[in-house]
Enzyme design. Structure first.
Site, short mmCIF file in Angstrom:
data_model
loop_
_atom_site.label_atom_id
_atom_site.label_comp_id
_atom_site.label_asym_id
_atom_site.label_seq_id
_atom_site.Cartn_x
_atom_site.Cartn_y
_atom_site.Cartn_z
N ASP A 148 -1.40 -0.58 4.26
CA ASP A 148 -0.83 -1.17 3.29
C ASP A 148 -1.14 -2.53 2.93
O ASP A 148 -1.69 -3.24 3.96
CB ASP A 148 0.74 -1.00 3.39
CG ASP A 148 1.75 -0.96 2.26
OD1 ASP A 148 1.12 -1.11 1.43
OD2 ASP A 148 2.75 -0.43 2.65
N ASP A 178 4.59 2.91 -6.11
CA ASP A 178 5.78 3.20 -5.56
C ASP A 178 6.76 3.78 -6.46
O ASP A 178 7.95 4.01 -6.07
CB ASP A 178 6.49 1.74 -5.07
CG ASP A 178 5.69 1.24 -3.95
OD1 ASP A 178 5.45 2.18 -3.08
OD2 ASP A 178 5.85 0.24 -3.35
C1 DGJ Z 1 4.70 -0.36 -0.01
C2 DGJ Z 1 4.30 0.86 -0.04
O1 DGJ Z 1 3.77 1.02 -1.33
C3 DGJ Z 1 5.41 1.73 0.41
O2 DGJ Z 1 5.19 3.19 0.19
C4 DGJ Z 1 5.94 1.40 1.74
O3 DGJ Z 1 4.90 1.92 2.74
C5 DGJ Z 1 6.29 -0.22 2.04
N1 DGJ Z 1 5.30 -0.93 1.26
C6 DGJ Z 1 6.64 -0.32 3.18
O4 DGJ Z 1 6.76 -1.68 3.40
#
Ligand code: DGJ
Length: 715
Positions: A457, A527
């Site tokens: 991430d 997301d």
């Molecule tokens: C952003 C990601 O897109 C989410 O899926 C998740 O992993 C969060 N970060 C966790 O902090």
């Protein structure tokens, strides 16, 4: 097609549908006043400002956008590249330290390198072109070299320029924001400059490094399209400029904003790759060309051609509130239903209970992961499931042991306060020592248990871009050195752990770019997991990225981002377009939904090969009509096809809708799997279509968000 002019300039002649001639030099209008430089130096400035150049530089009277700028040892920016030599060879070179497409035996490719020099500043630019044998694809890159004794700075080093002979284009871009990435936008080109870019240090939620220039009449299935995609994950720049003579100059490359690169004697710099796709059959063919190229010639690793394990990710299930017991509960229930991998998301390390601590402390948070990581992974494995883990390796929290020990490792401008974003700073990845340290922490974790998947991430943009380690004259290199550092670490990770499936992510889909695809066969799309919002996000993403690479999950309702309720079935159908998985608390969702999971998984498995390897056709377009959406996947041999439909908004007194299928063999006969006796020709299915109302009455289709799939098989 381009040509060396008498003076040694490289003039662009033609780019478009294939022609069999090898010299179209007659198209260059040197004879038309004032295009008379070859014989008349007085007109040089007007010549420079109107000649179609292959790689224009700054300072000699070409006032359109330059592809290249320098600052020489005298502080001068004028540059004058002239042809020196060229060579052609089979295959395609790798670009050192950079992701790039590659040739395979199956695909075949030829490369042309044209070397040009500015005799004054002693800078050399080698333009690198690769043409793929079986796809309408040309890739571009440029290698610079200082062949003199004095230092020269590159202040702009774009990767490609195309001077089109017309301005009759629409420009298509993919724009958005967090949770609504890659929305398709189409505007008619107008005079002057129009651009998309990123200066955030990542390719960004806001603009994707993709541009298509197409004829005004071009649509999904017809018309000429020229598309460009930048194989890079940092600051980019893509600009179309309509000139005084109604021509279009298009350039793409690293964003020149705040970019400088010092070349000492004999040093080189390589500009990342641009992929250029030409289509004479509209946007659909453009996308399918990108998909074929990326699936075969960009994505690598063990999972390149494999179905990905069906995962369950605990982020939307628990956020930071989990422990070993909770994860095992989820895994236990998931394993009973056929889910194949548990992914432990953010919150397992340091003392992380919220997003305000511990990034950089890549050791297990024993309070949460009681019994240790190996115990948890073993328990999950005992349930017959794989185990995956989340990292955010580029970041550092001010509240972390790492920051206490190494505050100087954060990207910063000495003396200025650091800007927080999601309570975190960014590590200085230009430094090998920093990367080595993070990697050693990651390795400790990866070697401590049977980990088979990583979600990498990246959750903030860069600010105060300065390094405590680079000398003054190299500070502006940090933007690019940072990206090179990320690539270096991803390269080490994927080389040392070839069996691990790597999924990229950046606050959702802020780094959904071809650079990342080179290291990870899949990227988290957004997301926003709402099935209806995803129709748009996945449609936009499919413009140039293959569905096989789109991270897509079934999540709980009401959806956590938009609060919408959608049928469980539709959530499955939409996620099936991508890598497929679940992101919900499987122990808490309604029994009815839980009961539906095994069937959904069976359906996903049945069609995944077709989705991963077939040709993708967009039929509906939620950006133009947001009441319904539909798309298809057709196998390469046209032997089977999957049609998917979502009724987004039910409207009263809706009449039947005929939808024309695409991509089938016209003369062949097909049957829909549930009606094996009813044969319909490909030509009828494609030209006359299928009747939505007739087929779907009684199947709940006219409820909002209902969905249906049809499987056509060739007789
Ligand atoms: C952003 C990601 O897109 C989410 O899926 C998740 O992993 C969060 N970060 C966790 O902090």
């Amino acid at each position: 097609m381009f040509k060396v002019c008498e003076e040694g300039y490289l003039a662009h002649v033609y780019y478009g549908k294939k022609v069999c001639d090898d010299d179209l030099g007659y198209l260059l209008r040197f004879d038309e006043s004032p295009y008379t430089p070859a014989t008349n130096d007085r007109d040089r400035a007007s010549f420079m400002d109107s000649t179609p150049f292959e790689y224009p530089c700054f300072g000699l009277g070409d006032y359109r956008e330059s592809a290249m700028m320098i600052m020489d040892a005298q502080g001068m920016s004028t540059c004058d590249l002239r042809y020196v030599s060229h060579k052609i060879y089979d295959g395609k070179p790798a670009l050192e330290g950079l992701p790039a497409t590659f040739a395979t035996e199956k695909s075949g490719a030829q490369t042309l390198e044209v070397t040009m020099r500015d005799e004054h500043a002693h800078i050399e630019a080698t333009l690198i072109y690769t043409a793929f044998d079986k796809l309408d694809v040309i890739t571009r890159s440029v290698r610079f070299k200082n062949y003199g004794d004095s230092p020269v700075k590159l202040t702009r080093a774009l990767s490609c320029c195309v001077d089109f002979d017309t301005h009759e284009f629409d420009m298509i871009t993919l724009n958005g924001s967090w949770a609504r990435e890659r929305a398709v936008e189409r505007c008619r080109l107008h005079h002057a400059k129009q651009l998309v870019d990123s200066c955030k240090g990542e390719s960004s939620h806001q603009n994707n490094p993709f541009v298509a220039l197409c004829e005004h009449k071009a649509d999904e299935d017809s018309g000429e399209v020229f598309a460009f995609n930048f194989v890079y994950s940092g600051n980019f720049y893509a600009q179309a400029e309509v000139t005084q003579h109604k021509k279009t100059r298009f350039v793409m490359g690293i964003n020149p904003l705040d970019f400088q690169w010092l070349l000492e004697k004999d040093e080189t710099f390589t500009a990342p790759e641009v992929v250029m796709v030409h289509s004479d059959e509209g946007l659909g063919k453009m996308s399918r060309t990108f998909h074929d190229l990326y699936r075969e010639n960009l994505i690598r690793g063990e999972y390149k051609d494999k179905r990905r394990p069906i995962l369950i990710n605990n982020w939307e299930a628990t956020y930071f509130n989990f422990n070993t017991e909770k994860l095992i509960d989820i895994a236990r229930e998931a394993s009973k239903l056929g889910i194949e991998m548990l992914v432990m998301d953010d919150g397992w390390f340091g003392h992380r209970d919220s997003d305000n601590s511990s990034l950089g402390d890549w050791f297990v948070y024993e309070k949460k992961i009681d019994g240790g990581l190996k115990h948890l992974v073993d328990e999950v494995n005992k349930l017959g499931m794989k185990f995956g883990i989340w990292f955010e390796p580029e970041m550092i929290s001010p509240d972390s042991e790492l920051y206490k020990a190494h505050p100087e490792w954060a990207i910063q401008v000495k003396g200025r306060p650091l800007t927080l974003c999601r309570e975190q700073y960014v590590l200085d990845y230009s430094q090998k020592e920093v990367r080595d340290y993070v990697y050693s922490m990651m390795r400790n974790i990866l070697d401590s248990a049977n980990i088979e998947y990583i979600k990498w991430d990246m959750n903030r943009q860069l600010t105060e871009v300065g390094s405590n380690f680079l000398p003054k004259e190299r500070q502006r290199e940090l933007w690019h050195r940072y990206v090179l550092g990320v690539y270096d670490l991803m390269n080490r990770l994927t080389t040392d752990y070839p069996h691990i499936l790597l999924e990229n992510c950046s606050g959702g889909g802020a780094r959904f770019d071809p650079g990342m695809l080179y290291y990870s066969p899949q990227i988290w799309c957004s997301d926003d997991t709402d099935a209806i919002e995803r129709l748009k996000i996945q449609h936009g993403t499919s413009m140039c990225y293959p569905c096989s690479a789109m991270g897509a999950h079934v999540s709980d309702c009401p959806n956590h981002t938009v609060g919408r309720n959608t049928p469980f079935k539709t959530r499955g159908h939409v996620a099936m377009v991508g890598t497929f998985g679940y992101e919900l608390d499987i122990t808490k969702i309604p029994q009815e939904d839980r009961d539906a999971v095994p069937g959904q998984i069976e359906e996903f498995k049945k069609y995944n090969a077709l989705v991963r390897t077939g040709d993708h056709y967009r039929i509906g377009n939620m950006f133009e009509d947001n009441t319904w959406d539909a798309w298809m996947f057709v196998s390469k041999d046209k032997g089977e096809a999957l049609f998917e439909f979502v009724q987004v908004m039910a409207r009263p007194n809706e009449r039947s809708r005929r939808i024309k299928l695409k991509g089938l063999e016209p003369e062949a006969y097909y049957y829909e799997e549930s009606e094996p006796d009813k044969l319909i020709s490909g030509s009828a299915l494609m030209n006359a279509g299928i009747n939505v109302a007739k087929i779907w009455n009684g199947d709940g289709l006219y409820g909002d968000y209902a969905s249906k799939i049809l499987h056509y098989i060739k007789k």
